[in-house]
Write an enzyme that holds these catalytic residues in place. Structure first.
Site, PDB file in Angstrom:
ATOM      1  N   SER A 301       0.812  -1.212   0.000  1.00  0.00           N
ATOM      2  CA  SER A 301       0.000   0.000   0.000  1.00  0.00           C
ATOM      3  C   SER A 301       0.852   1.272   0.000  1.00  0.00           C
ATOM      4  CB  SER A 301      -0.946  -0.053   1.203  1.00  0.00           C
ATOM      5  OG  SER A 301      -2.012   0.827   1.048  1.00  0.00           O
ATOM      6  N   ASP A 312      10.241   5.681 -10.056  1.00  0.00           N
ATOM      7  CA  ASP A 312       9.834   6.336 -11.308  1.00  0.00           C
ATOM      8  C   ASP A 312      10.537   7.678 -11.510  1.00  0.00           C
ATOM      9  OD1 ASP A 312       8.236   4.264 -12.028  1.00  0.00           O
ATOM     10  OD2 ASP A 312       6.332   5.348 -11.904  1.00  0.00           O
ATOM     11  N   LYS A 326      -0.791  -4.099  -3.242  1.00  0.00           N
ATOM     12  CA  LYS A 326      -2.099  -3.537  -2.892  1.00  0.00           C
ATOM     13  C   LYS A 326      -2.136  -2.073  -3.329  1.00  0.00           C
ATOM     14  CE  LYS A 326      -5.402  -2.557   0.769  1.00  0.00           C
ATOM     15  NZ  LYS A 326      -5.629  -1.142   0.390  1.00  0.00           N
TER      16      LYS A 326
END
Length: 441
Positions: A301, A312, A326
């Protein structure tokens, strides 16, 4: 991650006293009057008629006498369970338990669980809790709770069984990868109070920060640790292993500490208001020193948002194992004063547009957990072993001895070489940080 919605104009609390009343409340004449939607409304009425017919048949013919309230509760429970692994119908007891959980202190074991391939799976034990001390690990599958099978059990049902009176024992039967047969784990329940941020130093200039869960003080505590050692820190290791997640705003804030611009994470749902974009701001950026993030199968999460976003942005090197996967948003919607539903309303997407859900975040360098294997060569001969080797300068020797004494004074805040050798993932992270510091100059 989820939030409570206490008021919502679209939520209607219905007393199902009869089929006719329920149909009348749900589908008013105003809806049916809209000609373009006539076919859609007719279809919905037919579906509701089928539902109410089944309710009537069950009430009249079921072998056990069952009330209309029980039928509706079972229907709602079945509906929510069949949507996804994280949506649930919360009865009065379930709703109360969830409210206790979000207050941050409760009696239990100290583990976060989830459904993985239909099995009740340990996402992560919380550091320093009874579950952690008993040896439960990320990825353990819980087969039984006090001899009660978990097959077909919801997460909330499992959590309610594992919670109990402080000091009361509980037995779990688990299946663990690499073990030939199920293991029995005996645990004593305790009050779960979580310290989320720990900081230590490696080799004087590498700051190690471990975040165990994303509670409301994570950004504040991490900021404090970075500022405290900013003048001496050449690199940072952020350890998110076995971190089951928590508050979204803390995950966003933590990324913002290291990234000065661009999208951190986006949230997309079916409803327009559930589609949001969270961005970084230069004013919140504290440091640009090299960064390594440690993750594993227990990182879920909010942990996946932080690690995936930093990856990224090419701001950090990720080391460890693939994360849990998740990437969905849950909200708690009250339907009466004492009951609610927990519903998945959106998915998270990383800056590149990739999803976390059921995929997780793949580390840049995959390292399995374990210890560093070392072999001492008893036959090696060094300069110091030669009979007439040159002696070192005494002043330097004395200086080093004094330093060793100083280091021992504050060893609790230091990660030693011996500790690194017991954690190969952390050792790899340290080696990478040192390389990045050298490259950066």
């Amino acid at each position: 991650m989820y939030r409570f919605i206490m008021k919502n104009k679209n939520i209607i609390s219905l007393g199902f006293t009869s089929v006719a009343i329920s149909v009348g409340l749900l589908f008013s004449s105003n809806l049916l009057a809209k000609t373009p939607q006539k076919n859609v409304e007719e279809s919905r009425l037919e579906a509701l008629a089928k539902f109410t017919k089944v309710i009537s048949i069950v009430q009249h013919y079921d072998v056990d006498k069952i009330t209309i309230e029980q039928i509706i509760d079972k229907s709602l429970d079945g509906l929510m369970k069949n949507l996804d692994a994280h949506s649930n119908y919360l009865t009065q007891k379930d709703y109360k338990r969830l409210q206790v959980q979000t207050n941050g202190e409760f009696g239990g074991l100290g583990i976060t669980v989830g459904m993985k391939d239909g099995a009740l799976t340990v996402i992560a034990p919380i550091e320093g809790t009874p579950a952690d001390r008993a040896g439960l690990k990320s990825g353990d599958i819980i087969l039984k709770i006090n001899k009660k099978s978990t097959i077909g059990m919801t997460i909330d049902e499992a959590v309610s069984l594992m919670r109990g009176k402080v000091g009361a024992p509980i037995d779990l039967m688990i299946v663990r990868k690499g073990e030939m047969k199920p293991l029995s784990i005996h645990i004593i329940r305790a009050i779960i109070q979580i310290q989320s941020v720990y900081a230590k130093v490696i080799d004087k200039d590498i700051l190690y920060i471990r975040v165990t869960s994303f509670d409301k003080k994570v950004v504040e505590d991490v900021t404090k640790e970075i500022k405290k050692r900013k003048s001496t820190t050449k690199g940072i290791i952020l350890d998110l292993r076995n971190n089951p997640g928590g508050l979204l705003d803390q995950a966003v804030g933590l990324v913002d500490t290291f990234v000065d611009k661009g999208v951190i994470v986006s949230q997309k749902g079916r409803r327009k208001e559930e589609t949001k974009i969270y961005s970084a701001h230069a004013r919140n950026t504290l440091t640009k020193v090299p960064l390594v993030v440690l993750v594993n199968g227990g990182s879920a999460s909010a942990s996946e948002i932080v690690s995936g976003s930093l990856q990224d942005h090419k701001r950090a090197v990720l080391v460890g194992e693939n994360t849990f996967g998740k990437g969905s948003v849950q909200v708690v919607l009250p339907i009466t004063k004492t009951e609610a539903i927990k519903l998945t309303i959106a998915r998270y997407y990383l800056p590149s547009g990739r999803t976390i859900q059921a995929v997780g975040v793949k580390p840049d360098i995959v390292v399995a957990p374990g210890e560093v294997t070392t072999h001492k060569n008893e036959f090696a001969i060094k300069e110091a072993d030669l009979k007439k080797h040159l002696e070192k300068e005494l002043a330097k020797i004395d200086g080093k001895k004094d330093k060793v004494k100083e280091d021992k004074k504050d060893k609790k805040d230091i990660i030693t070489q011996e500790m690194l050798n017991k954690d190969i993932q952390l050792k790899e992270a340290v080696d990478i940080i040192k390389s990045l510091v050298i490259i950066k100059g």
